[in-house]
Design a protein around this motif. Sequence first.
Motif, short mmCIF file in Angstrom:
data_model
loop_
_atom_site.label_atom_id
_atom_site.label_comp_id
_atom_site.label_asym_id
_atom_site.label_seq_id
_atom_site.Cartn_x
_atom_site.Cartn_y
_atom_site.Cartn_z
N GLY A 215 -1.27 17.27 33.25
CA GLY A 215 -0.93 18.58 33.81
C GLY A 215 -0.23 19.49 32.82
N THR A 216 0.37 18.93 31.76
CA THR A 216 0.97 19.79 30.73
C THR A 216 -0.12 20.51 29.95
N TYR A 217 -1.25 19.84 29.74
CA TYR A 217 -2.36 20.51 29.04
C TYR A 217 -2.97 21.57 29.95
N VAL A 218 -3.13 21.25 31.24
CA VAL A 218 -3.62 22.26 32.18
C VAL A 218 -2.68 23.46 32.18
N ASP A 242 -4.45 19.45 20.32
CA ASP A 242 -5.40 19.59 19.22
C ASP A 242 -6.77 20.05 19.73
N PRO A 243 -7.20 21.28 19.42
CA PRO A 243 -8.45 21.79 20.00
C PRO A 243 -9.70 21.17 19.38
N THR A 244 -9.56 20.43 18.30
CA THR A 244 -10.73 19.78 17.71
C THR A 244 -10.99 18.41 18.32
N ARG A 245 -9.98 17.83 18.98
CA ARG A 245 -10.12 16.47 19.49
C ARG A 245 -9.82 16.35 20.98
N ALA A 415 -15.94 26.28 24.13
CA ALA A 415 -15.04 25.66 23.17
C ALA A 415 -13.69 25.37 23.82
N PRO A 416 -12.99 24.31 23.38
CA PRO A 416 -11.64 24.07 23.90
C PRO A 416 -10.72 25.26 23.64
N SER A 441 5.47 12.28 19.33
CA SER A 441 4.73 12.85 18.20
C SER A 441 3.69 13.86 18.67
N GLY A 442 3.02 13.60 19.78
CA GLY A 442 2.06 14.55 20.32
C GLY A 442 2.73 15.74 20.97
#
Length: 496
Positions: A215-218, A242-245, A415-416, A441-442
Amino acid sequence: MTQRTRTLRNAALVGVSTALLGITATSAAQATASPPEPLAWSTCEGTGLDPRQQCATLQVPMDYADPDSPRIDIAVSRIPSENPGARRGALMLIPGGPGGSSLNDPSGKGQKLPQSVRDAYDLIGFAPRGLAPSTAVDCGLEHGDLATSKLRPWPAPDGSVDGNLDTARRMADACARNGGELIRHLSTANEARDIDRLRAALGEQKISAWGVSYGTYVGAVYSQLFPHRTDRVVLDSNDDPDPTRVARSWLAGHEQGVEDTFPHFAAWASQPGNPDRVALRAADVRPLFLRLAARLDREPIPWPGANPEELNGNVLRQTMLDSLYSPSRYPTLAKLMRAAQQGTVPPAPGAPPEAVLQNVAAVGAGVLCNDVAWPASAAVYQKDVAESRAKYPLTAGMPRNAMLCAAWPYPPREAPVRITGRGPSNVLLVQNERDVATPLSGALKLREAFGPRAVMVTVNSTGHDAYLANGNACGDDTVSRFLATGQRPAADTYCA
């Protein structure tokens, strides 16, 4: 049923300008869509709920890029502010997962909020798109593929990933065959758009939010797509953006998360007087665990009623990962280790109904695989797994292995979302120092991406979910003060 069970695309003409603005063509199209109908609140179904909790259904487009898209249902709940005179607005409770629901959270963890916060906000829960009782998806997976140690891509004992790729193809084929059109439209960006439709249906110009774990990413994506629709945003136990992964980085984060957290378990599991003690010294717990996992790789123990029906090395490793989410779960791992030492097993763990597991697994698959394209090459995963196994033996290569997304048949539709510092400075991140699922770290990478929009509170505590769960009083007080008054630390701070 646990809370956890109940409890990731742009037109060429606008590609450059929308990228600079941090919005997508789809969200721009939504801005011109007709407003949703006001919500019709009624009594909620189910037991054990606060009698004040009300429920409603919100209709949203399945495909925000298509004005004629079919509508799907989003189940919504609320408990109104306990003091209308002090009411500020609505607090969106954004669940983890993907595959988690906050529909019962106004009656559950929402009641742990201090009175000042419950007075200031209507508490709003919802079941994200695809998750029952919202319009639901189901992949029809084989029973064995619903085992957590299968959904997590644990390599074979020799480190081979061939079996994982076979499983990925089988599961992805099932989702393509049984998931219907909706599974192609499950994504973090679409959940954020659903939240904005909910905001509008609530009649709110802005919303506050408390997002936990996924939910933090949302919440971060919502804050990026709709920055000026945000009031006070709390992100708790934070994902690497990280928008690439995207989800690949979340999975990889378990390597460091286990390394951060296992020493805390080892200290607990070696304490004198602990009835579940597994070793005399903390330093002995790690080698004991590794020896037990290796032995179970070679000689699994039958485990009737479990899924799978044996205790093998990867089931022990998955139990370790699950148990490190909270110190309250440590006894589960310790008891399993003690039983394995004696060549026995405890009673088979309980599980939610299979229909619930199927639904949750399908939502997780759709979001994780639609948010970003995963490599399809076995060589990529084999190389990464070998490196991971050498450096992080506790997780045995799983965090860099191939999920079913490696065989997902649908390319991402957009795209992300890249998280930036564009927007009001109204975000508070709270993060435990030792968190197996969303390691510090993340979280620091999300803090960096937000730049001046955010302040971060790092809590000297162990476990997943910091605020009002596995954190400490200093962290809890800091978050509560921000939600109730808007007062936020002037800079990043540490709660010892």
